[in-house]
Design a protein around this motif. Structure first.
Motif, short mmCIF file in Angstrom:
data_model
loop_
_atom_site.label_atom_id
_atom_site.label_comp_id
_atom_site.label_asym_id
_atom_site.label_seq_id
_atom_site.Cartn_x
_atom_site.Cartn_y
_atom_site.Cartn_z
N THR A 1 0.81 -1.23 0.00
CA THR A 1 0.00 0.00 0.00
C THR A 1 0.84 1.28 0.00
O THR A 1 0.29 2.38 0.00
CB THR A 1 -0.91 0.02 1.24
OG1 THR A 1 -0.10 -0.13 2.42
CG2 THR A 1 -1.93 -1.11 1.19
N SER A 2 2.16 1.14 0.01
CA SER A 2 3.04 2.32 0.07
C SER A 2 2.92 3.15 -1.21
O SER A 2 2.76 2.61 -2.31
CB SER A 2 4.49 1.89 0.26
OG SER A 2 4.69 1.27 1.51
N ARG A 3 3.04 4.45 -1.02
CA ARG A 3 3.11 5.38 -2.15
C ARG A 3 4.55 5.83 -2.32
O ARG A 3 5.20 6.22 -1.34
CB ARG A 3 2.19 6.58 -1.91
CG ARG A 3 0.71 6.23 -1.89
CD ARG A 3 -0.14 7.44 -1.58
NE ARG A 3 -1.56 7.12 -1.66
CZ ARG A 3 -2.30 7.22 -2.75
NH1 ARG A 3 -1.74 7.65 -3.88
NH2 ARG A 3 -3.58 6.92 -2.76
N THR B 1 2.15 1.86 -6.12
CA THR B 1 1.73 3.20 -6.55
C THR B 1 2.97 4.08 -6.65
O THR B 1 3.59 4.42 -5.64
CB THR B 1 0.74 3.79 -5.54
OG1 THR B 1 -0.39 2.92 -5.41
CG2 THR B 1 0.27 5.16 -6.00
N ASP C 1 1.91 17.25 -4.91
CA ASP C 1 0.83 16.47 -4.33
C ASP C 1 1.29 15.05 -3.99
O ASP C 1 0.98 14.51 -2.92
CB ASP C 1 -0.36 16.43 -5.29
CG ASP C 1 -1.56 15.71 -4.71
OD1 ASP C 1 -2.04 16.13 -3.64
OD2 ASP C 1 -2.01 14.72 -5.32
N ALA C 2 2.05 14.45 -4.92
CA ALA C 2 2.55 13.09 -4.70
C ALA C 2 3.53 13.03 -3.54
O ALA C 2 3.50 12.09 -2.73
CB ALA C 2 3.21 12.56 -5.98
N ARG D 1 3.66 14.98 -0.91
CA ARG D 1 2.94 15.18 0.36
C ARG D 1 2.19 13.92 0.80
O ARG D 1 1.92 13.75 1.99
CB ARG D 1 1.98 16.37 0.23
CG ARG D 1 2.70 17.70 0.10
CD ARG D 1 1.76 18.89 0.22
NE ARG D 1 2.50 20.14 0.22
CZ ARG D 1 2.68 20.91 -0.86
NH1 ARG D 1 2.12 20.55 -2.02
NH2 ARG D 1 3.37 22.02 -0.79
N GLN D 2 1.86 13.05 -0.15
CA GLN D 2 1.14 11.82 0.18
C GLN D 2 2.06 10.60 0.24
O GLN D 2 1.64 9.53 0.69
CB GLN D 2 0.06 11.55 -0.86
CG GLN D 2 -1.02 12.62 -0.93
CD GLN D 2 -2.09 12.25 -1.95
OE1 GLN D 2 -2.69 11.18 -1.88
NE2 GLN D 2 -2.33 13.13 -2.89
N ALA D 3 3.30 10.75 -0.18
CA ALA D 3 4.19 9.60 -0.34
C ALA D 3 4.68 9.05 1.00
O ALA D 3 4.80 9.76 1.99
CB ALA D 3 5.39 9.98 -1.21
N ASP D 4 4.97 7.76 0.97
CA ASP D 4 5.62 7.10 2.10
C ASP D 4 7.13 7.06 1.88
O ASP D 4 7.90 7.13 2.85
CB ASP D 4 5.08 5.67 2.25
CG ASP D 4 3.59 5.65 2.50
OD1 ASP D 4 3.18 6.08 3.59
OD2 ASP D 4 2.84 5.22 1.60
N ASN E 1 6.12 16.84 4.41
CA ASN E 1 5.61 15.49 4.70
C ASN E 1 6.45 14.85 5.81
O ASN E 1 7.45 14.18 5.53
CB ASN E 1 5.64 14.62 3.45
CG ASN E 1 5.05 13.25 3.67
OD1 ASN E 1 4.71 12.86 4.79
ND2 ASN E 1 4.94 12.46 2.61
N LYS F 1 6.10 12.28 7.55
CA LYS F 1 6.18 10.81 7.58
C LYS F 1 7.02 10.25 6.43
O LYS F 1 7.24 9.03 6.34
CB LYS F 1 4.78 10.20 7.54
CG LYS F 1 4.06 10.35 6.21
CD LYS F 1 2.70 9.68 6.25
CE LYS F 1 1.93 9.86 4.93
NZ LYS F 1 2.60 9.21 3.78
#
Length: 337
Positions: free
Chosen positions: A19-21, A43, A113-114, A116-119, A176, A178
């Motif tokens: 599930t990691s981005r 992803t 955007d990517a 800020r959402q990425a792992d 980000n 995280k």
């Protein structure tokens, strides 16, 4: 008896999950890794700026994206009726300046955007050799085949590189908290810079990477460079140009990457998906309408429907349903002959 120096990188304390981005940025090796991660249904935003070799330009572009800064209006350049921008790779081009501006703005927004959402951010440093546009005094990401007299080529100093990347880390962390970074040095040799200068360049990048991982517990180094030049120390692992790693080398390095960065669930999924991918590539020897092939496609369809609850396999489902429909229709036609 051993014929090469095999080593396995240390496992990451925080593993990549299904599930990691992930965002992959940097040299052509970053693109190769990004493609392979995406092929395993992760992803991934893969090299949105195009191939960027030097850390100066990488830091500038990521900072621009996260700060919402528009591309420098003085960095657009036109060649043979096509517009480019000195801060981006030539894969970003357009027939008009306005069209290119819109394209680049969208690229920066998508990347921000990517991130800020990425792992995970997979950042691959390619070369510490940079090209400075003499008129503006600024480093370019790509010369876009403009005359060489417009640029000055030199090895960027360690002090400036480490400062640029430390500032980038602060910007990334703020955007980000995280996010975890996987830092690599590209194993692709830049022989056009001469072998001595390439060696100095790679050494500079490796020291920078070491410094960043020493003082930032969320930044980890994956030794792609060492795997290529020490473990795979043989020209049979290179393409015909003797510069780029070949598919066999990519398989080996990616296998080591998966071993030390993927969690147990993802490794299990990859094994399952690899088998299904082989089935997707299979074509019957004796026509599409045999009962055996129908059974094969029906089983494959069931496997994909089960996987669809975990990953996006919509394209594969459409393909297999189409093949199964064609197979059934062919059988019906033959039965009426």
């Amino acid at each position: 008896m051993q014929f090469h120096t095999e080593f396995t990188p240390e496992p990451l304390p925080h593993r990549i999950a299904l599930t990691s981005r992930i965002v992959s940025i940097g040299s052509c090796f970053a693109e190769v890794m990004g493609h392979r991660l995406a092929a395993h249904k992760l992803t991934v935003l893969n090299n949105p700026f195009g191939t960027i070799f030097n850390p100066v330009s990488i830091a500038k572009l990521l900072t621009m994206a996260l700060n919402g800064t528009a591309p420098d209006e003085n960095r657009y350049v036109e060649r043979d009726g096509v517009w480019f921008h000195y801060d981006f790779h030539s894969s970003h081009h357009a027939r008009s300046r306005n069209d290119l501006r819109e394209q680049l703005m969208q690229c920066l927004l998508t990347t921000a955007d990517a991130i800020r959402q990425a792992d995970f951010l997979l950042l691959t440093l390619g070369s510490a050799v940079v090209y400075r546009h003499i008129e503006t005094g600024k480093v370019v990401a790509n010369c876009h085949k403009m005359p060489g007299t417009l640029f000055e080529k030199y090895l960027y100093s360690y002090e400036y590189l480490i400062d640029d990347l430390k500032r980038l880390l602060k910007t990334l962390r703020k955007a980000n908290p995280k996010l975890r970074m996987l830092l690599t040095v590209s194993p692709v040799r830049h022989t056009r810079d001469t072998l001595p200068l390439n060696a100095a360049s790679k050494a500079t990048l490796r020291v920078v990477a070491h410094e960043l991982t020493t003082w930032n517990d969320w930044v980890h180094y994956f030794p792609a460079y060492e795997l290529m030049v020490d473990d795979l120390r043989d020209y049979r692992f290179y393409e015909a140009d003797l510069i780029h790693p070949n598919a066999q080398a990519h398989d080996y390095i990616f296998g080591k990457f998966a071993e030390c960065t993927f969690d147990a669930e993802l490794r299990s999924f990859v094994a399952e998906w690899t088998a299904i991918s082989k089935s997707l590539a299979h074509r019957p020897l004796y026509g599409d309408d045999s009962p055996t092939h129908q059974q094969f496609l029906t089983k494959l369809l069931t496997q994909l429907e089960t996987l669809s609850k975990r990953v996006d396999v919509s394209a594969e489902l459409t393909e297999v349903r189409g093949r199964l429909k064609k197979c059934i229709l062919s059988e019906v036609r033959n039965s009426h002959v």
